[in-house]
Design a protein around this motif. Structure first.
Motif, PDB file in Angstrom:
ATOM      1  N   GLY A   1     136.361 -63.976  -3.489  1.00 32.15           N
ATOM      2  CA  GLY A   1     135.226 -63.398  -4.190  1.00 32.15           C
ATOM      3  C   GLY A   1     135.027 -64.109  -5.504  1.00 32.15           C
ATOM      4  N   VAL A   2     134.333 -63.453  -6.419  1.00 34.40           N
ATOM      5  CA  VAL A   2     134.014 -64.053  -7.712  1.00 34.40           C
ATOM      6  C   VAL A   2     134.647 -63.217  -8.812  1.00 34.40           C
ATOM      7  CG1 VAL A   2     132.188 -64.742  -9.306  1.00 34.40           C
ATOM      8  CG2 VAL A   2     131.838 -64.962  -6.826  1.00 34.40           C
ATOM      9  N   LEU A   3     135.432 -63.877  -9.654  1.00 32.78           N
ATOM     10  CA  LEU A   3     136.007 -63.265 -10.848  1.00 32.78           C
ATOM     11  C   LEU A   3     135.210 -63.760 -12.053  1.00 32.78           C
ATOM     12  CD1 LEU A   3     138.242 -61.805 -12.522  1.00 32.78           C
ATOM     13  CD2 LEU A   3     139.565 -63.923 -12.375  1.00 32.78           C
ATOM     14  N   THR A   4     134.559 -62.845 -12.759  1.00 40.64           N
ATOM     15  CA  THR A   4     133.708 -63.222 -13.885  1.00 40.64           C
ATOM     16  C   THR A   4     134.294 -62.701 -15.191  1.00 40.64           C
ATOM     17  OG1 THR A   4     131.744 -63.107 -12.473  1.00 40.64           O
ATOM     18  CG2 THR A   4     131.376 -63.122 -14.845  1.00 40.64           C
ATOM     19  N   LEU A   5     134.432 -63.606 -16.161  1.00 40.21           N
ATOM     20  CA  LEU A   5     134.912 -63.250 -17.503  1.00 40.21           C
ATOM     21  C   LEU A   5     133.755 -63.420 -18.479  1.00 40.21           C
ATOM     22  CD1 LEU A   5     138.324 -65.164 -17.440  1.00 40.21           C
ATOM     23  CD2 LEU A   5     137.881 -62.802 -16.764  1.00 40.21           C
ATOM     24  N   ARG A   6     133.470 -62.358 -19.223  1.00 42.99           N
ATOM     25  CA  ARG A   6     132.387 -62.407 -20.203  1.00 42.99           C
ATOM     26  C   ARG A   6     132.939 -62.059 -21.570  1.00 42.99           C
ATOM     27  NH1 ARG A   6     130.322 -58.985 -16.142  1.00 42.99           N
ATOM     28  NH2 ARG A   6     128.973 -60.064 -14.637  1.00 42.99           N
ATOM     29  N   LEU A   7     132.288 -62.642 -22.589  1.00 39.33           N
ATOM     30  CA  LEU A   7     132.738 -62.420 -23.964  1.00 39.33           C
ATOM     31  C   LEU A   7     131.521 -62.394 -24.873  1.00 39.33           C
ATOM     32  CD1 LEU A   7     135.247 -62.214 -25.839  1.00 39.33           C
ATOM     33  CD2 LEU A   7     135.194 -64.706 -26.007  1.00 39.33           C
ATOM     34  N   GLY A   8     131.443 -61.403 -25.739  1.00 41.04           N
ATOM     35  CA  GLY A   8     130.315 -61.305 -26.661  1.00 41.04           C
ATOM     36  C   GLY A   8     130.637 -60.341 -27.789  1.00 41.04           C
ATOM     37  N   ASN A   9     129.720 -60.187 -28.721  1.00 44.26           N
ATOM     38  CA  ASN A   9     129.921 -59.219 -29.795  1.00 44.26           C
ATOM     39  C   ASN A   9     128.600 -58.560 -30.164  1.00 44.26           C
ATOM     40  OD1 ASN A   9     129.252 -61.874 -31.235  1.00 44.26           O
ATOM     41  ND2 ASN A   9     129.129 -60.417 -32.929  1.00 44.26           N
ATOM     42  N   GLN A  10     128.710 -57.348 -30.667  1.00 41.90           N
ATOM     43  CA  GLN A  10     127.555 -56.574 -31.099  1.00 41.90           C
ATOM     44  C   GLN A  10     127.964 -55.743 -32.306  1.00 41.90           C
ATOM     45  OE1 GLN A  10     125.923 -54.010 -28.105  1.00 41.90           O
ATOM     46  NE2 GLN A  10     124.048 -53.608 -29.245  1.00 41.90           N
ATOM     47  N   ASN A  11     127.212 -55.887 -33.382  1.00 42.52           N
ATOM     48  CA  ASN A  11     127.518 -55.204 -34.638  1.00 42.52           C
ATOM     49  C   ASN A  11     128.945 -55.537 -35.064  1.00 42.52           C
ATOM     50  OD1 ASN A  11     124.927 -54.058 -34.558  1.00 42.52           O
ATOM     51  ND2 ASN A  11     125.657 -52.331 -33.325  1.00 42.52           N
ATOM     52  N   SER A  12     129.807 -54.531 -35.191  1.00 38.84           N
ATOM     53  CA  SER A  12     131.168 -54.763 -35.685  1.00 38.84           C
ATOM     54  C   SER A  12     132.194 -54.811 -34.568  1.00 38.84           C
ATOM     55  CB  SER A  12     131.559 -53.653 -36.667  1.00 38.84           C
ATOM     56  OG  SER A  12     131.520 -52.394 -36.023  1.00 38.84           O
ATOM     57  N   MET A  13     131.726 -54.980 -33.318  1.00 37.38           N
ATOM     58  CA  MET A  13     132.628 -54.948 -32.169  1.00 37.38           C
ATOM     59  C   MET A  13     132.530 -56.235 -31.350  1.00 37.38           C
ATOM     60  SD  MET A  13     133.850 -51.824 -32.519  1.00 37.38           S
ATOM     61  CE  MET A  13     134.605 -51.338 -30.963  1.00 37.38           C
ATOM     62  N   VAL A  14     133.667 -56.618 -30.783  1.00 39.44           N
ATOM     63  CA  VAL A  14     133.726 -57.692 -29.783  1.00 39.44           C
ATOM     64  C   VAL A  14     133.964 -57.041 -28.431  1.00 39.44           C
ATOM     65  CG1 VAL A  14     135.174 -59.569 -28.902  1.00 39.44           C
ATOM     66  CG2 VAL A  14     134.496 -59.548 -31.287  1.00 39.44           C
ATOM     67  N   TRP A  15     133.228 -57.478 -27.404  1.00 44.00           N
ATOM     68  CA  TRP A  15     133.446 -56.919 -26.076  1.00 44.00           C
ATOM     69  C   TRP A  15     133.891 -58.002 -25.099  1.00 44.00           C
ATOM     70  CZ3 TRP A  15     130.226 -59.260 -22.617  1.00 44.00           C
ATOM     71  CH2 TRP A  15     128.982 -59.705 -23.066  1.00 44.00           C
ATOM     72  N   ILE A  16     134.746 -57.587 -24.161  1.00 45.07           N
ATOM     73  CA  ILE A  16     135.294 -58.474 -23.139  1.00 45.07           C
ATOM     74  C   ILE A  16     135.088 -57.803 -21.786  1.00 45.07           C
ATOM     75  CG2 ILE A  16     137.340 -59.694 -22.303  1.00 45.07           C
ATOM     76  CD1 ILE A  16     138.534 -59.186 -25.167  1.00 45.07           C
ATOM     77  N   ASP A  17     134.488 -58.524 -20.854  1.00 41.48           N
ATOM     78  CA  ASP A  17     134.300 -58.013 -19.491  1.00 41.48           C
ATOM     79  C   ASP A  17     135.183 -58.789 -18.515  1.00 41.48           C
ATOM     80  OD1 ASP A  17     132.443 -56.189 -20.286  1.00 41.48           O
ATOM     81  OD2 ASP A  17     130.701 -57.230 -19.465  1.00 41.48           O
ATOM     82  N   VAL A  18     135.834 -58.073 -17.609  1.00 42.29           N
ATOM     83  CA  VAL A  18     136.547 -58.678 -16.481  1.00 42.29           C
ATOM     84  C   VAL A  18     135.971 -58.027 -15.228  1.00 42.29           C
ATOM     85  CG1 VAL A  18     138.754 -59.065 -15.349  1.00 42.29           C
ATOM     86  CG2 VAL A  18     138.627 -59.051 -17.854  1.00 42.29           C
ATOM     87  N   ALA A  19     135.199 -58.803 -14.450  1.00 42.43           N
ATOM     88  CA  ALA A  19     134.466 -58.246 -13.307  1.00 42.43           C
ATOM     89  C   ALA A  19     134.889 -58.930 -12.016  1.00 42.43           C
ATOM     90  CB  ALA A  19     132.962 -58.414 -13.512  1.00 42.43           C
ATOM     91  N   ASP A  20     134.859 -58.161 -10.921  1.00 41.06           N
ATOM     92  CA  ASP A  20     135.175 -58.705  -9.607  1.00 41.06           C
ATOM     93  C   ASP A  20     134.109 -58.281  -8.611  1.00 41.06           C
ATOM     94  OD1 ASP A  20     135.987 -56.219  -7.999  1.00 41.06           O
ATOM     95  OD2 ASP A  20     137.363 -56.062  -9.692  1.00 41.06           O
ATOM     96  N   THR A  21     134.130 -58.902  -7.435  1.00 44.46           N
ATOM     97  CA  THR A  21     133.178 -58.569  -6.370  1.00 44.46           C
ATOM     98  C   THR A  21     133.889 -57.900  -5.205  1.00 44.46           C
ATOM     99  OG1 THR A  21     133.438 -60.809  -5.470  1.00 44.46           O
ATOM    100  CG2 THR A  21     131.591 -60.431  -6.984  1.00 44.46           C
ATOM    101  N   GLY A  22     134.943 -57.154  -5.531  1.00 45.01           N
ATOM    102  CA  GLY A  22     135.694 -56.441  -4.505  1.00 45.01           C
ATOM    103  C   GLY A  22     134.975 -55.185  -4.046  1.00 45.01           C
ATOM    104  N   PRO A  23     135.689 -54.284  -3.381  1.00 43.67           N
ATOM    105  CA  PRO A  23     135.053 -53.089  -2.816  1.00 43.67           C
ATOM    106  C   PRO A  23     134.735 -52.006  -3.835  1.00 43.67           C
ATOM    107  CG  PRO A  23     137.398 -53.080  -2.358  1.00 43.67           C
ATOM    108  CD  PRO A  23     137.104 -54.404  -2.989  1.00 43.67           C
ATOM    109  N   GLY A  24     135.195 -52.171  -5.080  1.00 46.93           N
ATOM    110  CA  GLY A  24     134.966 -51.138  -6.082  1.00 46.93           C
ATOM    111  C   GLY A  24     136.029 -50.058  -6.019  1.00 46.93           C
ATOM    112  N   VAL A  25     135.933 -49.106  -6.947  1.00 43.76           N
ATOM    113  CA  VAL A  25     136.877 -47.985  -7.007  1.00 43.76           C
ATOM    114  C   VAL A  25     136.168 -46.722  -6.539  1.00 43.76           C
ATOM    115  CG1 VAL A  25     138.321 -46.565  -8.510  1.00 43.76           C
ATOM    116  CG2 VAL A  25     138.159 -49.033  -8.907  1.00 43.76           C
ATOM    117  N   ALA A  26     136.801 -46.008  -5.631  1.00 45.00           N
ATOM    118  CA  ALA A  26     136.205 -44.774  -5.121  1.00 45.00           C
ATOM    119  C   ALA A  26     135.954 -43.793  -6.265  1.00 45.00           C
ATOM    120  CB  ALA A  26     137.125 -44.139  -4.081  1.00 45.00           C
TER     121      ALA A  26
END
Length: 332
Positions: free
Chosen positions: A246-271
């Motif tokens: 599948g696809v493992l996606t890493l994202r990085l950004g900031n907004q106002n006084s916060m930095v955000w980090i995303d770790v995303a996958d294309t698996g089946p999801g969580v029930a």
């Protein structure tokens, strides 16, 4: 009426007014004295109540300390129980596989010994040759060697997975070590994310595609080692959700006084019924691999940094874990 009489009457009137005023003043003074006595009693009561309140606060403080100690003992008990259960399960699995592999190798060893003897005896013709052929056929009858070898390979792979669970659990438990103290410095989040990815890539299958979507962000105050461990756990969790690729996606950004980090996958999801429990200690939706410590550790690390982590998931459409961290936040 003479002038003297008029003056006397005026004096008499003034005296009566004076007496009335003195009487009124005395009444007021009596009222003041009475109020003062009552106030003194109230002050004494207030002082008594204040002392009782201070004693109650001290008692509450003592009870809070005892409760905190009890909670720590309970947490350690749960931790020990969870570790014991996970270790026992993995070790029992390893023992079973090792026993099966040993049995398979004994069968193969018999075949190989007979084949070796057959090769040696092949030089001698006659009844001995027929005898060895019969023995070899008896041993190999019902023994599917290709299937046996495949089973050995499968059991070795499963054993490696079980050992990985044990190793990962022990590595995660280093987080709880009392000798481990947080060391917060201003550091580069992108570098921490890349180092976590490098650590995880050794176990990532070739069928997992890695995508990066980074924007420039400022350095943040963080415990670099623990943050890398949390990011590594998220990356590994995403990879395990995609055993067929599948696809493992890493994202990085900031907004106002916060930095955000995303770790995303294309698996089946969580029930949906598991989403609220996903950060609980020893909860795992992967019973054959998960130790239930990794995501709990992620939340603990993020909380220590004064941040937050949330799961965004839709059944059949993968997961996205988003971490929010303050740029200049004080560690908790």
């Amino acid at each position: 009426m003479s002038e003297l009489t008029l003056i006397q009457e005026q004096l008499q009137e003034l005296l009566e007014q004076k007496r009335a005023l003195e009487k009124a003043l005395q009444e007021k003074q009596d009222q003041i004295d009475s109020l003062s006595q009552k106030n003194s009693a109230h002050i004494e009561k207030l002082q008594t109540k204040d002392g009782e309140l201070r004693a109650c606060r001290e008692r509450v403080g003592e009870l809070n300390e005892r409760l905190d100690s009890s909670q720590k003992i309970l947490a350690m008990g749960n931790l020990a129980t969870g570790i014991s259960g996970r270790m026992d399960s993995s070790i029992a699995f390893l023992r079973g596989n090792i026993s099966s592999i040993q049995h398979h190798f004994l069968a193969l060893d018999q075949v190989l010994k007979k084949q070796s003897a057959f090769i040696d005896i092949n030089k001698v013709k006659g009844r001995l040759l027929r005898s060895y052929v019969g023995q070899l056929q008896a041993i190999t009858q019902g023994l599917n060697i290709p299937s046996l070898l495949r089973d050995i390979d499968m059991r070795i792979e499963e054993s490696a997975d079980a050992m990985a669970v044990v190793s990962k659990t022990l590595a995660d438990l280093n987080y709880f070590s009392p000798s481990r103290r947080g060391y917060f410095v201003k550091d580069d989040v992108q570098r921490s994310l890349e180092q976590a990815l490098t650590m995880a890539q050794r176990d990532l299958p070739d069928t997992v595609e890695i995508r990066r979507e980074y924007t420039e962000v400022p350095n943040i105050v963080c415990d670099t080692e623990r943050l890398q461990q949390a990011l590594y756990n998220l990356i590994q969790n995403a990879a395990e959700a995609m055993p067929r690729g599948g696809v493992l996606t890493l994202r990085l950004g900031n907004q106002n006084s916060m930095v955000w980090i995303d770790v995303a996958d294309t698996g089946p999801g969580v029930a949906e019924h598991n989403r609220e429990k996903i950060f609980n200690l020893f909860f795992s939706s992967k019973p054959t691999r998960g130790a239930g410590v990794g995501l709990y550790l992620v939340k603990q690390v993020v909380d220590e940094h004064g941040g937050s982590v949330r799961l965004e998931s839709t059944d059949g459409q993968g997961c996205n874990f988003r971490i929010l961290l303050p740029i200049d936040g004080s560690p908790r």
